[in-house]
Design a protein around this motif. Structure first.
Motif, PDB file in Angstrom:
ATOM      1  N   PRO A 239       0.739  -1.151   0.358  1.00  0.00           N
ATOM      2  CA  PRO A 239       0.022  -0.041   0.014  1.00  0.00           C
ATOM      3  C   PRO A 239       0.601   1.177  -0.128  1.00  0.00           C
ATOM      4  O   PRO A 239      -0.030   2.154  -0.987  1.00  0.00           O
ATOM      5  N   SER A 240       1.910   1.188   0.856  1.00  0.00           N
ATOM      6  CA  SER A 240       2.998   2.275   0.589  1.00  0.00           C
ATOM      7  C   SER A 240       3.768   2.402  -0.848  1.00  0.00           C
ATOM      8  O   SER A 240       4.784   3.712  -0.534  1.00  0.00           O
ATOM      9  N   GLY A 241       3.918   1.615  -0.883  1.00  0.00           N
ATOM     10  CA  GLY A 241       5.060   1.836  -1.917  1.00  0.00           C
ATOM     11  C   GLY A 241       5.794   0.437  -2.770  1.00  0.00           C
ATOM     12  O   GLY A 241       5.097  -0.858  -1.951  1.00  0.00           O
ATOM     13  N   VAL A 242       6.962   0.514  -3.457  1.00  0.00           N
ATOM     14  CA  VAL A 242       7.674  -0.776  -3.650  1.00  0.00           C
ATOM     15  C   VAL A 242       8.378  -1.647  -2.340  1.00  0.00           C
ATOM     16  O   VAL A 242       9.196  -0.671  -1.961  1.00  0.00           O
ATOM     17  N   ARG A 243       8.869  -3.062  -2.085  1.00  0.00           N
ATOM     18  CA  ARG A 243       8.689  -2.980  -1.631  1.00  0.00           C
ATOM     19  C   ARG A 243      10.607  -3.537  -1.640  1.00  0.00           C
ATOM     20  O   ARG A 243      10.933  -3.877  -2.567  1.00  0.00           O
ATOM     21  N   PHE A 244      11.598  -3.286  -1.479  1.00  0.00           N
ATOM     22  CA  PHE A 244      12.769  -3.154  -0.855  1.00  0.00           C
ATOM     23  C   PHE A 244      13.703  -3.838  -0.181  1.00  0.00           C
ATOM     24  O   PHE A 244      12.885  -3.580   1.091  1.00  0.00           O
ATOM     25  N   LEU A 245      14.631  -4.208  -0.089  1.00  0.00           N
ATOM     26  CA  LEU A 245      15.602  -5.380   0.998  1.00  0.00           C
ATOM     27  C   LEU A 245      16.766  -4.654   1.373  1.00  0.00           C
ATOM     28  O   LEU A 245      16.560  -3.296   0.128  1.00  0.00           O
ATOM     29  N   PHE A 246      16.861  -5.342   2.380  1.00  0.00           N
ATOM     30  CA  PHE A 246      18.150  -4.289   2.882  1.00  0.00           C
ATOM     31  C   PHE A 246      19.092  -5.176   2.783  1.00  0.00           C
ATOM     32  O   PHE A 246      19.376  -6.564   4.286  1.00  0.00           O
ATOM     33  N   ASN A 247      20.350  -5.595   1.751  1.00  0.00           N
ATOM     34  CA  ASN A 247      20.852  -7.256   1.529  1.00  0.00           C
ATOM     35  C   ASN A 247      22.163  -6.534   1.594  1.00  0.00           C
ATOM     36  O   ASN A 247      22.706  -5.979   1.995  1.00  0.00           O
ATOM     37  N   GLN A 248      23.198  -7.289   2.797  1.00  0.00           N
ATOM     38  CA  GLN A 248      23.979  -7.377   3.181  1.00  0.00           C
ATOM     39  C   GLN A 248      25.276  -8.730   2.886  1.00  0.00           C
ATOM     40  O   GLN A 248      24.085  -9.513   2.471  1.00  0.00           O
ATOM     41  N   TYR A 249      26.489  -8.472   2.526  1.00  0.00           N
ATOM     42  CA  TYR A 249      27.211  -9.889   1.863  1.00  0.00           C
ATOM     43  C   TYR A 249      28.208  -9.876   2.945  1.00  0.00           C
ATOM     44  O   TYR A 249      29.077  -9.317   3.045  1.00  0.00           O
ATOM     45  N   LEU A 250      28.679 -11.295   3.499  1.00  0.00           N
ATOM     46  CA  LEU A 250      29.531 -11.130   4.629  1.00  0.00           C
ATOM     47  C   LEU A 250      30.058 -12.564   3.211  1.00  0.00           C
ATOM     48  O   LEU A 250      30.330 -13.618   3.300  1.00  0.00           O
ATOM     49  N   VAL A 251      31.885 -12.317   3.191  1.00  0.00           N
ATOM     50  CA  VAL A 251      32.383 -12.655   2.442  1.00  0.00           C
ATOM     51  C   VAL A 251      33.867 -13.029   3.150  1.00  0.00           C
ATOM     52  O   VAL A 251      34.469 -12.229   4.025  1.00  0.00           O
ATOM     53  N   GLU A 252      33.638 -14.732   3.669  1.00  0.00           N
ATOM     54  CA  GLU A 252      35.175 -15.590   4.005  1.00  0.00           C
ATOM     55  C   GLU A 252      35.841 -16.145   3.103  1.00  0.00           C
ATOM     56  O   GLU A 252      35.112 -16.962   2.747  1.00  0.00           O
ATOM     57  N   ASP A 253      37.151 -16.340   3.712  1.00  0.00           N
ATOM     58  CA  ASP A 253      37.737 -17.045   3.322  1.00  0.00           C
ATOM     59  C   ASP A 253      39.250 -18.039   3.651  1.00  0.00           C
ATOM     60  O   ASP A 253      39.521 -18.317   3.819  1.00  0.00           O
ATOM     61  N   GLY A 254      38.252 -18.172   5.505  1.00  0.00           N
ATOM     62  CA  GLY A 254      38.949 -18.549   5.833  1.00  0.00           C
ATOM     63  C   GLY A 254      40.478 -18.153   7.178  1.00  0.00           C
ATOM     64  O   GLY A 254      40.325 -17.822   8.365  1.00  0.00           O
ATOM     65  N   GLU A 255      40.469 -17.055   7.012  1.00  0.00           N
ATOM     66  CA  GLU A 255      41.470 -16.101   6.874  1.00  0.00           C
ATOM     67  C   GLU A 255      40.284 -14.526   7.670  1.00  0.00           C
ATOM     68  O   GLU A 255      41.078 -14.031   8.761  1.00  0.00           O
ATOM     69  N   ARG A 256      40.131 -14.236   6.853  1.00  0.00           N
ATOM     70  CA  ARG A 256      39.105 -12.722   6.832  1.00  0.00           C
ATOM     71  C   ARG A 256      37.780 -12.640   6.491  1.00  0.00           C
ATOM     72  O   ARG A 256      37.444 -13.671   5.486  1.00  0.00           O
ATOM     73  N   ARG A 257      37.234 -11.988   6.944  1.00  0.00           N
ATOM     74  CA  ARG A 257      35.241 -11.647   7.092  1.00  0.00           C
ATOM     75  C   ARG A 257      35.665  -9.934   6.843  1.00  0.00           C
ATOM     76  O   ARG A 257      35.863  -9.120   7.226  1.00  0.00           O
ATOM     77  N   ILE A 258      34.923 -10.302   5.737  1.00  0.00           N
ATOM     78  CA  ILE A 258      35.507  -8.706   5.009  1.00  0.00           C
ATOM     79  C   ILE A 258      33.057  -8.440   4.646  1.00  0.00           C
ATOM     80  O   ILE A 258      32.052  -9.158   3.917  1.00  0.00           O
ATOM     81  N   LEU A 259      32.314  -7.304   5.414  1.00  0.00           N
ATOM     82  CA  LEU A 259      31.031  -7.348   5.099  1.00  0.00           C
ATOM     83  C   LEU A 259      31.177  -6.165   4.596  1.00  0.00           C
ATOM     84  O   LEU A 259      31.776  -4.893   4.416  1.00  0.00           O
ATOM     85  N   ILE A 260      29.317  -6.624   3.582  1.00  0.00           N
ATOM     86  CA  ILE A 260      29.735  -5.195   2.339  1.00  0.00           C
ATOM     87  C   ILE A 260      28.630  -4.582   2.833  1.00  0.00           C
ATOM     88  O   ILE A 260      27.079  -5.126   2.965  1.00  0.00           O
ATOM     89  N   ASP A 261      28.828  -3.301   3.035  1.00  0.00           N
ATOM     90  CA  ASP A 261      27.997  -2.873   3.598  1.00  0.00           C
ATOM     91  C   ASP A 261      27.463  -3.236   5.781  1.00  0.00           C
ATOM     92  O   ASP A 261      27.170  -3.958   5.446  1.00  0.00           O
ATOM     93  N   ALA A 262      26.444  -1.979   5.563  1.00  0.00           N
ATOM     94  CA  ALA A 262      26.043  -2.439   6.947  1.00  0.00           C
ATOM     95  C   ALA A 262      24.593  -2.103   7.168  1.00  0.00           C
ATOM     96  O   ALA A 262      24.321  -2.085   8.690  1.00  0.00           O
ATOM     97  N   GLY A 263      23.697  -1.845   6.105  1.00  0.00           N
ATOM     98  CA  GLY A 263      22.222  -1.515   6.355  1.00  0.00           C
ATOM     99  C   GLY A 263      22.179  -0.114   7.408  1.00  0.00           C
ATOM    100  O   GLY A 263      22.518   0.281   7.840  1.00  0.00           O
TER     101      GLY A 263
END
Length: 330
Positions: free
Chosen positions: A97-121
């Motif tokens: 009713p109030s508009g287009v539904r938008f998600l706020f997705n973030q992505y966690l990237v891990e390689d066993g050594e480092r954890r990298i977060l793409i965006d924080a919401g």
């Protein structure tokens, strides 16, 4: 081909079932500029679910997370009349009713050594949001276990989680933001001339710079760690960037706000209210979408239906969004 797998669904968001498509009709003037408060009527109630989905890209595990959702008014899409946007959203089951539904997705990237977060919401500053810490917790992680955060641009829905509560919420993380965005969003002259609905982003940008001494203002395309590199997608903001994750002949490109639900990739002459340079944004999409379609690139997009994974597909001369069939893969 990257392998996608179902992770865990504690519950399920009432998400849309399909992504963007082509809108009919021509230019019908610009949208009005209602205050951002129109999207904040439910901001006090954080989303109470933790949907997660994982994909393997070579040695990397990429986990799709979400901070929640908001409904964007139909007149937030300059280039089409609000009624046209609403009809397209109804056809794609993304209308509310109030508009287009938008998600706020973030992505966690891990390689066993480092954890990298793409965006924080947006962390409660817009709509039904604030679930990212809960999503990380479902992985057994706290925010102080994140080694790096890449902010694709300095709009509030991508950096709010960094500073919610007036503190540095990722105290051990190196922070990467394009220098052009840091310069723009901390410029007092730019802030004084900006509309009300961008003032929160200017305020947050100043707080990010103040609270994150490890902030690295980066210039252009570069590698953050082996296999994780910055892609220049300027237009949506002066320093809008994407992130490519690549290993063992597989790749995923997180394109942030290059693609919006309902209107993209089919209609590059339709914009979003918050874009600083619509002409540059259109030019970037005009270049990027055909190339992505020809290469069959796997894409992650912030605001598309969770988990935001799909491809740009050329279909009888038109561009459309094809969701990745992640849930049925092993």
């Amino acid at each position: 081909m990257p392998q996608l797998s179902r992770r865990v669904f504690v519950s399920a968001l009432p998400l849309a079932l399909s992504g963007g498509s082509l809108l009919g009709g021509g230019l019908i003037g610009g949208a009005s500029a209602p205050a951002l408060a129109a999207t904040q009527d439910t901001a006090k109630t954080p989303v109470n679910v933790t949907p997660l989905a994982q994909i393997r890209i070579g040695r990397f595990t990429v986990t799709a997370l979400t901070d929640g959702y908001a409904d964007m008014p139909y007149d937030y899409f300059p280039g089409r009349a609000a009624a046209e946007v609403e009809q397209a959203a109804i056809a794609q089951f993304t209308a509310r009713p109030s508009g287009v539904r938008f998600l706020f997705n973030q992505y966690l990237v891990e390689d066993g050594e480092r954890r990298i977060l793409i965006d924080a919401g947006p962390a409660g500053s817009i709509g039904q949001t604030g679930a990212l810490p809960q999503a990380l917790g479902a992985l057994g992680l706290q925010r102080d276990q994140i080694d790096a955060v890449i902010v694709t641009h300095m709009h509030q829905d991508h950096m709010g989680g960094l500073i919610v509560g007036g503190k540095n919420n990722y105290p051990k993380a190196e922070l990467y933001i394009d220098r052009r965005d840091v310069t723009y969003w901390t410029d007092p002259a730019k802030r004084s001339g900006a509309p009300d609905y961008l003032q929160t982003s200017f305020h947050m940008a100043g707080e990010v710079v103040r609270l994150y001494p490890k902030l690295q203002a980066i210039d252009g395309e570069r590698e953050i760690v082996r296999g994780v590199s910055i892609v220049d997608l300027t237009g949506h903001t002066p320093g809008h960037i994407g992130v490519r994750v690549e290993d063992s002949g597989q790749s995923l490109i997180m394109v942030s706000d290059m693609i919006f639900p309902v209107v993209h990739p089919g209609a590059t002459d339709v914009f979003f209210l918050f874009e600083q340079d619509p002409a540059a944004a259109k030019a970037m999409r005009d270049r990027f979408f055909p190339r992505a379609a020809s290469e069959g690139a796997l894409i992650a997009a912030t605001h598309m239906p969770f988990p935001g994974l799909g491809r740009v597909v050329a279909d009888r001369g038109q561009m459309r969004w094809q969701m990745a069939d992640w849930a049925l893969q092993n």
